[in-house]
Motif scaffolding. Structure first.
Motif, PDB file in Angstrom:
ATOM      1  N   LEU A  32       0.812  -1.218   0.000  1.00  0.00           N
ATOM      2  CA  LEU A  32       0.000   0.000   0.000  1.00  0.00           C
ATOM      3  C   LEU A  32       0.847   1.271   0.000  1.00  0.00           C
ATOM      4  N   LYS A  33       1.925   1.281   0.754  1.00  0.00           N
ATOM      5  CA  LYS A  33       2.764   2.477   0.809  1.00  0.00           C
ATOM      6  C   LYS A  33       3.387   2.752  -0.569  1.00  0.00           C
ATOM      7  N   GLY A  34       3.813   1.696  -1.242  1.00  0.00           N
ATOM      8  CA  GLY A  34       4.364   1.853  -2.580  1.00  0.00           C
ATOM      9  C   GLY A  34       3.323   2.315  -3.584  1.00  0.00           C
ATOM     10  N   ILE A  35       2.104   1.812  -3.454  1.00  0.00           N
ATOM     11  CA  ILE A  35       1.022   2.249  -4.332  1.00  0.00           C
ATOM     12  C   ILE A  35       0.746   3.736  -4.116  1.00  0.00           C
ATOM     13  N   ALA A  36       0.711   4.153  -2.855  1.00  0.00           N
ATOM     14  CA  ALA A  36       0.502   5.568  -2.552  1.00  0.00           C
ATOM     15  C   ALA A  36       1.615   6.419  -3.161  1.00  0.00           C
ATOM     16  N   ARG A  37       2.854   5.949  -3.038  1.00  0.00           N
ATOM     17  CA  ARG A  37       3.989   6.697  -3.612  1.00  0.00           C
ATOM     18  C   ARG A  37       3.832   6.828  -5.123  1.00  0.00           C
ATOM     19  N   ASP A  38       3.482   5.738  -5.804  1.00  0.00           N
ATOM     20  CA  ASP A  38       3.338   5.765  -7.255  1.00  0.00           C
ATOM     21  C   ASP A  38       2.163   6.624  -7.697  1.00  0.00           C
ATOM     22  N   ALA A  39       1.198   6.825  -6.797  1.00  0.00           N
ATOM     23  CA  ALA A  39       0.063   7.697  -7.088  1.00  0.00           C
ATOM     24  C   ALA A  39       0.373   9.164  -6.794  1.00  0.00           C
ATOM     25  N   GLY A  40       1.605   9.452  -6.347  1.00  0.00           N
ATOM     26  CA  GLY A  40       2.018  10.828  -6.088  1.00  0.00           C
ATOM     27  C   GLY A  40       1.975  11.240  -4.638  1.00  0.00           C
ATOM     28  N   PHE A  41       1.850  10.278  -3.735  1.00  0.00           N
ATOM     29  CA  PHE A  41       1.749  10.587  -2.300  1.00  0.00           C
ATOM     30  C   PHE A  41       2.920   9.957  -1.547  1.00  0.00           C
ATOM     31  N   ASP A  42       4.126  10.378  -1.906  1.00  0.00           N
ATOM     32  CA  ASP A  42       5.320   9.878  -1.245  1.00  0.00           C
ATOM     33  C   ASP A  42       5.390  10.426   0.182  1.00  0.00           C
ATOM     34  N   ASN A  43       5.881   9.610   1.087  1.00  0.00           N
ATOM     35  CA  ASN A  43       6.047  10.006   2.499  1.00  0.00           C
ATOM     36  C   ASN A  43       4.722  10.255   3.218  1.00  0.00           C
ATOM     37  N   TRP A  44       3.624   9.713   2.700  1.00  0.00           N
ATOM     38  CA  TRP A  44       2.339   9.749   3.402  1.00  0.00           C
ATOM     39  C   TRP A  44       2.163   8.424   4.142  1.00  0.00           C
ATOM     40  N   GLU A  45       1.567   8.496   5.305  1.00  0.00           N
ATOM     41  CA  GLU A  45       1.294   7.297   6.089  1.00  0.00           C
ATOM     42  C   GLU A  45      -0.037   6.678   5.674  1.00  0.00           C
ATOM     43  N   VAL A  46      -0.047   5.360   5.560  1.00  0.00           N
ATOM     44  CA  VAL A  46      -1.280   4.641   5.233  1.00  0.00           C
ATOM     45  C   VAL A  46      -2.031   4.343   6.525  1.00  0.00           C
ATOM     46  N   GLU A  47      -3.242   4.873   6.626  1.00  0.00           N
ATOM     47  CA  GLU A  47      -4.057   4.609   7.822  1.00  0.00           C
ATOM     48  C   GLU A  47      -4.865   3.323   7.672  1.00  0.00           C
ATOM     49  N   ARG A  48      -5.517   3.159   6.508  1.00  0.00           N
ATOM     50  CA  ARG A  48      -6.277   1.926   6.285  1.00  0.00           C
ATOM     51  C   ARG A  48      -6.645   1.844   4.802  1.00  0.00           C
ATOM     52  N   CYS A  49      -7.123   0.690   4.418  1.00  0.00           N
ATOM     53  CA  CYS A  49      -7.599   0.492   3.044  1.00  0.00           C
ATOM     54  C   CYS A  49      -8.938  -0.236   3.108  1.00  0.00           C
ATOM     55  N   ASP A  50      -9.980   0.419   2.631  1.00  0.00           N
ATOM     56  CA  ASP A  50     -11.319  -0.184   2.601  1.00  0.00           C
ATOM     57  C   ASP A  50     -11.502  -0.908   1.262  1.00  0.00           C
TER      58      ASP A  50
END
Length: 418
Positions: free
Chosen positions: A19-37
């Motif tokens: 999930l963290k890598g997916i967020a980074r590739d979506a343009g959200f580097d260094n964001w914390e993943v809280e949850r995935c619904d």
């Protein structure tokens, strides 16, 4: 309901470390993943070569919260016979090959790209943005497309074909020993359904049974054998041709694999999805397969030449000088395209007869029919006439769409052999 919960739990488990890598590739580097619904993409079966889900990825950075909306497709999670078929047929491997190629083609530099950017892809999954949050939507599966929608799709298709044609032509100019993309990936691009296979024979058998029950045409028992032989012979129509330009073709453009964006009621952009069935061959096959999967016979009689002209205009406009020279080498002018479209018609009709029983069926019925591990092999490889004919008796549009194509196939190709 329990099966849905189990699938969603499996998705959460599979993606937990990504999930963290997916967020980074979506343009959200260094964001914390809280949850995935996680939830199913549809109430029922929306795709036939994988399990589809929608994801809401919740992110936090300092006091700011963002939600990324994603679409994900997975190797079938609970249907073991289907998962085995999908793996053996290289469907996910083929799509991963395409998304890797699209980066090389520079597809995403276009203001209105003809395909989405995948954030994750491998031999078991694909994750991409959920385009419905960007204003895109599908046309209902039982609806036939009108001219505006067809022109939008053909524009995207022509750009796709042109991008690949330019890539291959320029790459071969740089190679000491030119060879085709197909030569490099022959095994991965092999289609194990559209050959003499149990699945194809079952499709021909169903077409005969469909005509026997719903058509007024007089067909004796010999027609079933003729239909099987025709289906098998037609598979050879789509292949790499020495006397034509060859490109990668989508080969599966039915309505669920196309999303449109609108200005009011006018479709302005069409995005092509699901590249699991790509093949290599003359571009005309993609055009004709798309037209038979999504339009009526009346539409084709009225607009087919207009659509082909539009395709060729967009296609040639998108070519560079090197690739235009390649068209001259293959005598691939406008009328050559028209002739190839006629050669592609038989395959387009056969493919439509083979997959319409699956893709036109309502999602909840399709799930009960074609996603049951206990009956999957029977309906996939032996005989699916029972549930298809039953649904055709109950749904007039489902019946009439298929009957129209079956009767045209008989008129054009079967009667010649009786």
């Amino acid at each position: 309901m329990e099966a849905v919960k189990e699938k969603c739990a499996n998705v959460e488990r599979i993606l937990s470390s990504q999930l963290k890598g997916i967020a980074r590739d979506a343009g959200f580097d260094n964001w914390e993943v809280e949850r995935c619904d996680v939830r199913p993409a549809a109430q029922g079966l929306s795709g036939f070569l994988g399990d589809h889900f929608k994801l809401d990825l919740h992110l936090r950075k300092d006091n700011t919260i963002r939600i990324i909306h994603l679409f994900a497709k997975f190797l079938p999670l609970l249907n073991i016979p289907k998962a085995k078929l999908v793996m053996e047929s290289n469907f996910f491997q083929r799509e991963a090959l395409m998304y890797d190629l699209f980066d090389k083609l520079g597809v995403y530099n276009d203001q209105n790209p003809w395909c989405p950017k995948a954030l994750r892809f491998n031999e078991t999954l694909v994750v991409m943005p959920d385009l419905s949050y960007e204003g895109y939507r599908n046309v209902a599966k039982l609806e036939c497309l009108d001219l505006q929608h067809v022109r939008a799709v053909v524009t995207s298709m022509a750009k796709f074909h042109a991008a690949f044609a330019c890539y291959e032509a320029n790459r071969n100019c740089d190679l000491q020993h030119p060879h085709s993309f197909y030569d490099e990936h022959r095994e991965g691009l092999m289609d194990k359904s559209f050959m003499d296979s149990p699945w194809l024979r079952a499709a021909a058998k169903l077409t005969y049974n469909f005509l026997k029950e719903f058509s007024t045409k007089q067909l004796d028992r010999s027609v079933e054998k003729i239909m099987i032989e025709l289906f098998i012979d037609t598979c050879n129509d789509l292949r790499q041709r020495e006397d034509s330009l060859n490109v990668l073709i989508h080969r599966d453009l039915w309505t669920n694999n196309i999303m449109f964006r609108y200005d009011g009621t006018h479709p302005t952009d069409a995005v092509m999805l699901d590249f699991q069935c790509v093949r290599y061959g003359p571009p005309a096959f993609d055009i004709m397969i798309f037209l038979y999967l999504t339009t009526s016979r009346k539409f084709r009689l009225a607009h087919e030449m207009e659509v082909l002209n539009h395709y060729y205009t967009v296609f040639t406009h998108c070519l560079d000088d090197v690739t235009k020279g390649k068209l001259k080498d293959y005598n691939y002018g406008r009328w050559d395209l028209f002739n190839w479209c006629e050669k592609a018609r038989r395959f387009a009709m056969m493919e439509t007869l083979a997959i319409h029983p699956f893709v036109l069926m309502e999602e909840h019925v399709a799930e009960e029919t074609f996603d049951n591990p206990d009956t999957f092999v029977k309906y996939n490889d032996e005989d699916r006439s029972g549930p298809v004919l039953k649904h055709a008796r109950e749904n007039e549009t489902y019946r009439s769409r298929q009957l129209e194509h079956a009767e045209e196939f008989v008129d054009r190709y079967v009667y010649k052999l009786i």
